[in-house]
Structure formats: structure tokens, C-alpha cells
Design a protein around this motif. Structure first.
Motif, PDB file in Angstrom:
ATOM      1  N   VAL A  27      49.234  35.700  22.924  1.00 57.75           N
ATOM      2  CA  VAL A  27      49.039  37.008  23.566  1.00 57.75           C
ATOM      3  C   VAL A  27      49.200  36.869  25.081  1.00 57.75           C
ATOM      4  O   VAL A  27      49.844  37.703  25.732  1.00 57.75           O
TER       5      VAL A  27
ATOM      6  N   GLU B  71      41.167  37.012  30.156  1.00 62.71           N
ATOM      7  CA  GLU B  71      40.594  37.355  28.845  1.00 62.71           C
ATOM      8  C   GLU B  71      41.490  36.918  27.689  1.00 62.71           C
ATOM      9  O   GLU B  71      41.011  36.712  26.581  1.00 62.71           O
ATOM     10  N   THR B  72      42.797  36.821  27.929  1.00 62.30           N
ATOM     11  CA  THR B  72      43.728  36.467  26.844  1.00 62.30           C
ATOM     12  C   THR B  72      44.105  34.989  26.835  1.00 62.30           C
ATOM     13  O   THR B  72      44.761  34.532  25.892  1.00 62.30           O
TER      14      THR B  72
ATOM     15  N   GLU C 227      41.451  41.586  22.475  1.00 66.76           N
ATOM     16  CA  GLU C 227      41.033  40.410  23.250  1.00 66.76           C
ATOM     17  C   GLU C 227      40.033  40.758  24.351  1.00 66.76           C
ATOM     18  O   GLU C 227      39.273  39.904  24.789  1.00 66.76           O
ATOM     19  N   THR C 228      40.078  42.006  24.842  1.00 72.20           N
ATOM     20  CA  THR C 228      39.188  42.388  25.947  1.00 72.20           C
ATOM     21  C   THR C 228      37.938  43.125  25.476  1.00 72.20           C
ATOM     22  O   THR C 228      37.043  43.375  26.289  1.00 72.20           O
TER      23      THR C 228
ATOM     24  N   TYR D   9      51.881  38.812  27.421  1.00 73.28           N
ATOM     25  CA  TYR D   9      51.481  39.604  28.589  1.00 73.28           C
ATOM     26  C   TYR D   9      52.240  39.137  29.833  1.00 73.28           C
ATOM     27  O   TYR D   9      52.612  39.952  30.685  1.00 73.28           O
TER      28      TYR D   9
ATOM     29  N   ASN E 218      44.041  32.854  23.849  1.00 70.60           N
ATOM     30  CA  ASN E 218      45.031  33.195  22.820  1.00 70.60           C
ATOM     31  C   ASN E 218      46.411  33.122  23.493  1.00 70.60           C
ATOM     32  O   ASN E 218      46.932  34.119  23.998  1.00 70.60           O
TER      33      ASN E 218
ATOM     34  N   ARG F  98      35.106  42.408  40.015  1.00 72.83           N
ATOM     35  CA  ARG F  98      35.025  43.356  38.899  1.00 72.83           C
ATOM     36  C   ARG F  98      35.865  44.609  39.134  1.00 72.83           C
ATOM     37  O   ARG F  98      36.056  45.035  40.268  1.00 72.83           O
ATOM     38  N   VAL F  99      36.380  45.163  38.046  1.00 76.96           N
ATOM     39  CA  VAL F  99      37.136  46.421  38.079  1.00 76.96           C
ATOM     40  C   VAL F  99      36.245  47.565  37.623  1.00 76.96           C
ATOM     41  O   VAL F  99      35.264  47.347  36.913  1.00 76.96           O
ATOM     42  N   GLY F 100      36.629  48.779  37.997  1.00 82.00           N
ATOM     43  CA  GLY F 100      35.857  49.929  37.558  1.00 82.00           C
ATOM     44  C   GLY F 100      36.121  51.135  38.432  1.00 82.00           C
ATOM     45  O   GLY F 100      37.038  51.125  39.255  1.00 82.00           O
ATOM     46  N   THR F 101      35.299  52.149  38.249  1.00 80.80           N
ATOM     47  CA  THR F 101      35.507  53.394  38.992  1.00 80.80           C
ATOM     48  C   THR F 101      34.486  53.555  40.118  1.00 80.80           C
ATOM     49  O   THR F 101      34.618  54.467  40.934  1.00 80.80           O
TER      50      THR F 101
ATOM     51  N   VAL G 208      52.612  38.842  18.039  1.00 81.17           N
ATOM     52  CA  VAL G 208      53.683  39.125  18.996  1.00 81.17           C
ATOM     53  C   VAL G 208      54.397  37.837  19.355  1.00 81.17           C
ATOM     54  O   VAL G 208      53.850  36.741  19.231  1.00 81.17           O
TER      55      VAL G 208
ATOM     56  N   ARG H 237      44.933  48.063  39.520  1.00 80.86           N
ATOM     57  CA  ARG H 237      45.966  47.580  38.584  1.00 80.86           C
ATOM     58  C   ARG H 237      46.107  46.064  38.664  1.00 80.86           C
ATOM     59  O   ARG H 237      46.224  45.382  37.642  1.00 80.86           O
TER      60      ARG H 237
ATOM     61  N   ARG I   1      41.989  53.091  30.760  1.00 83.51           N
ATOM     62  CA  ARG I   1      42.380  54.034  31.827  1.00 83.51           C
ATOM     63  C   ARG I   1      43.815  53.775  32.286  1.00 83.51           C
ATOM     64  O   ARG I   1      44.582  54.712  32.510  1.00 83.51           O
ATOM     65  N   GLU I   2      44.173  52.502  32.420  1.00 85.00           N
ATOM     66  CA  GLU I   2      45.532  52.159  32.835  1.00 85.00           C
ATOM     67  C   GLU I   2      46.546  52.618  31.779  1.00 85.00           C
ATOM     68  O   GLU I   2      47.629  53.118  32.118  1.00 85.00           O
TER      69      GLU I   2
ATOM     70  N   LEU J 161      51.463  44.253  21.756  1.00 85.09           N
ATOM     71  CA  LEU J 161      50.781  43.553  22.854  1.00 85.09           C
ATOM     72  C   LEU J 161      49.589  44.366  23.349  1.00 85.09           C
ATOM     73  O   LEU J 161      48.494  43.821  23.545  1.00 85.09           O
TER      74      LEU J 161
ATOM     75  N   HIS K  56      42.344  40.109  35.222  1.00 88.07           N
ATOM     76  CA  HIS K  56      41.293  40.063  34.190  1.00 88.07           C
ATOM     77  C   HIS K  56      41.911  39.886  32.801  1.00 88.07           C
ATOM     78  O   HIS K  56      41.406  39.109  31.989  1.00 88.07           O
ATOM     79  N   VAL K  57      42.988  40.608  32.523  1.00 87.77           N
ATOM     80  CA  VAL K  57      43.626  40.506  31.204  1.00 87.77           C
ATOM     81  C   VAL K  57      44.165  39.086  31.002  1.00 87.77           C
ATOM     82  O   VAL K  57      44.027  38.516  29.906  1.00 87.77           O
TER      83      VAL K  57
ATOM     84  N   GLU L 214      33.897  46.270  30.384  1.00 89.74           N
ATOM     85  CA  GLU L 214      34.369  46.742  31.691  1.00 89.74           C
ATOM     86  C   GLU L 214      35.886  46.585  31.802  1.00 89.74           C
ATOM     87  O   GLU L 214      36.578  47.488  32.297  1.00 89.74           O
ATOM     88  N   VAL L 215      36.404  45.453  31.329  1.00 82.62           N
ATOM     89  CA  VAL L 215      37.853  45.206  31.366  1.00 82.62           C
ATOM     90  C   VAL L 215      38.548  46.076  30.317  1.00 82.62           C
ATOM     91  O   VAL L 215      39.594  46.678  30.586  1.00 82.62           O
TER      92      VAL L 215
ATOM     93  N   LYS M   4      33.662  48.501  43.040  1.00 82.76           N
ATOM     94  CA  LYS M   4      34.772  47.958  42.242  1.00 82.76           C
ATOM     95  C   LYS M   4      36.120  48.340  42.873  1.00 82.76           C
ATOM     96  O   LYS M   4      37.043  47.520  42.925  1.00 82.76           O
TER      97      LYS M   4
ATOM     98  N   LEU N 196      42.960  44.336  37.269  1.00 81.55           N
ATOM     99  CA  LEU N 196      42.964  44.464  35.810  1.00 81.55           C
ATOM    100  C   LEU N 196      43.930  43.459  35.190  1.00 81.55           C
ATOM    101  O   LEU N 196      43.589  42.790  34.208  1.00 81.55           O
TER     102      LEU N 196
END
Lengths: 159, 159
Positions: free
Chosen positions: A89, A82-83, B82-83, A93, A86, A20-23, B21, A72, B95-96, B75, A78-79, B88-89, A27, A75
């Protein structure tokens, strides 16, 4: 959307719950841990991190740069997960990721190799069943196919 | 995942099918069209695009820079949609995005305003029902809340 793509997306997303990502500190550690793993098991890849070519896992642990870089990297994965359902997309990416790495002049074979390294890292966080390993391999293949076409279209070295 | 978040994600994703896109000419045009819309209706925002402070819609149309920038912008919004179901993502991507815009020294109020501008652009592509407009407003609010906290935590101007 083909049913297989949805299943690949589901399996990858589920396994990413172990990175997991986060602050929060736990994470942030997930991100550091990727680079600690990579620098330990694939030290030759450190050449792409200017100023960190000799970094040990302990150097990564204490580095604010790799705290940020770790987030980074996680993330971005994760993207991807998550994509993936699709594909339009997802592939956009991929191309954007390639564009952003142009300056590093990476060996084009590393894009596919990354998914092996990342899967090995994930296995330090959770048990991956064979279906999940296959899902990551499939995502890596689709990523790499788009990456190599885009590198070629951009006039850059490709495999 | 709260049911409302899933519905916001679904409505935003569906409306983004009108701003696809890709590498085909019609997809490239979708991206140019965002900047043509923004530069026409909000010309004051051109100040953030060095060298393009006086660009007209026609200048954008002929610009390779804005062809690429248009794809990057679309994008990013696709990735948000999509997220969104994985907050969390989504928040990590917010933030990024803030980190990457640090260099442009943007007025912090523009992050929320962006979603109004983008929704207006989308309306040039498709009819948006009230539920979809509300979904974009909700996503904008969640984006902005995370953005302002992150700006504050980064020692940067925030609202």
C-alpha cells in the motif's frame, strides 16, 4: 512484515504526533509551519509554487492557499507513516503521489531531498532521537526507490 | 484508541488482502473488477464518469483509464483501512477525498452508499463474515459523518 519495517513505521508515526492534522487552529498552523520552514531555508524550491515564487514566511502565514496546502502535505506524510508497515500500500501511495506531481515537472532528485527537509521541519516541533532520524531516512530511501522506478516506467526524468 | 476502532481497522485491513493493489496484472485486474462490478450493478452511477456513461463491463475491461482509476480507487480504500486506527488521520483523509471530488458535483448521499457497493464488490473476491461486514458498515458511518460535516462547512450540498 520484516521487524525493521514495523519499527520504522512505529518511530515515524510517533514523531508525527508533533505535526498533527485537523481543522483546529493549532493543527492548521502545523501545516503552515512546514511551508514557512521550507520557504525560509530552501527558497529555491518556491519556484514550484506558481504565484508564490517570492513568498516570505509571513506571506505563507497569511495565505489561505498555504493553509490548505500545509494540511495536504502533512496528511500525505501521515499516510506514508500509517501505511509503511504495509509496503504494498505504501508503494502504491508513492506511485499515486508521483502521478499527481507530474504536472509540476519536478527535479527527480527532490523526492529524496524532501525527507531531509521534512525531518528538519519535524525537529522544529520535537526532539528527534537518532533512531527516529534513521527511521525517516529509511522511509525516504524506500519512497525514493519506488518513486524513481515509477518515474522511469512512466517515461519521465529520473535519477 | 478505542478497542472497537482497532478491531474495525483489523477486520477491514484483513479483508482488503483480497483486493490488493500493485503493478502486476492480477492487481490491476482487482481495480478493473471494482468498476466492472459497479457499472454492471449500479449503471446509474456511470453518469459521474464523463465519456463512459454508456460503458459496459467489457468496455471497462479494455480501458486504460479504468485500469488507472481502479488502482486509485483501491488505494484510497486501502488508505482508509490503514489509517482507521488513527482517527485524526482517517478524518483528514476523508476531508481531502471530499475536496478532490468537489468538481464532480456528486449527490452527497453517495458517500455512505459507496461502502455498500464496495462491500458487495469485496464479496465477489472473498467470503466476508458478519463481523467484517459490520466493520465496513461502521467505517462507512464514520467516513460519512465526517464527509457530511465537511461538505456543510465547505458550503456544499450535504445530507
Amino acid at each position: 512484515i520484516p521487524a525493521m519495517s514495523l519499527e520504522v513505521a512505529r518511530l515515524c508515526k510517533t514523531s508525527m504526533e508533533s505535526a498533527r492534522v485537523g481543522t483546529d487552529e493549532d493543527k492548521l498552523q502545523n501545516g503552515r509551519d512546514f511551508y514557512k520552514f521550507m520557504f525560509t531555508h530552501f527558497p529555491d524550491l518556491r519556484v514550484y509554487f506558481k504565484g508564490a515564487e517570492k513568498f516570505t514566511a509571513d506571506d505563507v502565514q497569511k495565505s489561505e492557499r498555504f493553509e490548505k496546502q500545509g494540511q495536504r502535505l502533512l496528511l500525505a506524510v501521515h499516510v506514508l507513516a500509517e501505511t509503511y508497515a504495509n509496503q504494498e500500500v505504501f508503494k502504491a501511495y508513492v506511485r499515486e503521489t508521483i502521478n499527481r506531481h507530474r504536472v509540476y515537472k519536478m527535479d527527480p532528485s527532490l523526492w529524496l531531498a524532501f525527507f531531509t527537509v521534512f525531518t528538519m521541519y519535524l525537529e522544529t516541533k520535537t526532539k528527534l532521537d537518532q533512531a527516529t532520524k534513521n527511521a525517516w531516512a529509511e522511509m525516504g530511501k524506500v519512497f525514493n526507490d519506488e518513486a524513481q522506478v515509477h518515474l522511469k516506467n512512466s517515461g519521465l526524468p529520473h535519477t
